[in-house]
Design a protein around this motif. Structure first.
Motif, short mmCIF file in Angstrom:
data_model
loop_
_atom_site.label_atom_id
_atom_site.label_comp_id
_atom_site.label_asym_id
_atom_site.label_seq_id
_atom_site.Cartn_x
_atom_site.Cartn_y
_atom_site.Cartn_z
N GLY A 1 -7.48 1.08 1.04
CA GLY A 1 -8.34 2.43 1.29
C GLY A 1 -7.97 3.71 0.81
O GLY A 1 -7.16 3.42 -0.62
N GLY A 2 -8.50 4.69 0.91
CA GLY A 2 -8.21 6.09 0.16
C GLY A 2 -9.07 6.22 -1.19
O GLY A 2 -9.99 5.27 -1.43
N GLY B 195 -5.81 9.85 -4.10
CA GLY B 195 -4.92 9.49 -3.09
C GLY B 195 -4.01 8.41 -3.62
O GLY B 195 -2.82 8.39 -2.98
N ARG B 196 -4.26 7.59 -4.58
CA ARG B 196 -3.48 6.49 -4.79
C ARG B 196 -2.26 6.94 -5.83
O ARG B 196 -1.33 6.35 -6.07
N ALA B 197 -2.44 8.26 -6.11
CA ALA B 197 -1.25 8.92 -6.97
C ALA B 197 -0.12 9.11 -6.28
O ALA B 197 1.08 9.21 -6.65
N PHE B 198 -0.11 8.90 -4.66
CA PHE B 198 1.06 8.84 -3.93
C PHE B 198 1.43 7.54 -3.45
O PHE B 198 2.35 7.42 -2.40
N THR B 199 0.91 6.65 -4.22
CA THR B 199 1.23 5.26 -3.85
C THR B 199 3.04 4.83 -3.61
O THR B 199 3.44 4.34 -2.60
N PRO B 200 3.61 5.21 -4.65
CA PRO B 200 5.21 5.16 -4.44
C PRO B 200 5.82 5.70 -3.40
O PRO B 200 6.45 5.03 -2.68
N SER B 201 5.65 6.99 -3.09
CA SER B 201 5.95 7.47 -1.85
C SER B 201 5.57 7.18 -0.52
O SER B 201 6.29 7.03 0.54
N ASN B 202 4.21 6.46 -0.65
CA ASN B 202 3.91 5.86 0.59
C ASN B 202 4.55 4.53 0.92
O ASN B 202 4.47 4.21 1.96
N VAL B 203 4.87 3.73 -0.03
CA VAL B 203 5.45 2.66 -0.05
C VAL B 203 6.80 2.81 0.70
O VAL B 203 7.44 1.89 1.48
#
Length: 63
Positions: A27-28, A32-40
């Motif tokens: 989603g997103g 918002g996918r720019a934060f994927t590494p920190s979200n992982v």
């Protein structure tokens, strides 16, 4: 009952930690996918903490 709830938390935490890359990109928006590494990293840390809490709860150390 402690054991069942603890096992449920343990499994839920392990699933969140194992599928962190998939959950982080679900989603997103494109921005918002720019934060994927920190979200992982966040999903892995939070998932492992929930799994640890479930293990300790099932063993009777906490709760």
């Amino acid at each position: 009952m402690h054991i069942l709830v603890g096992i449920f938390l343990l499994v839920g935490g392990l699933v969140a930690a194992a599928f962190a890359p998939r959950l982080a990109t679900f989603g997103g928006t494109r921005e918002g996918r720019a934060f994927t590494p920190s979200n992982v990293i966040a999903f892995r840390v939070i998932g492992s903490l929930v799994a640890l809490a479930g293990l300790l709860y099932a063993c009777g150390v906490i709760g």
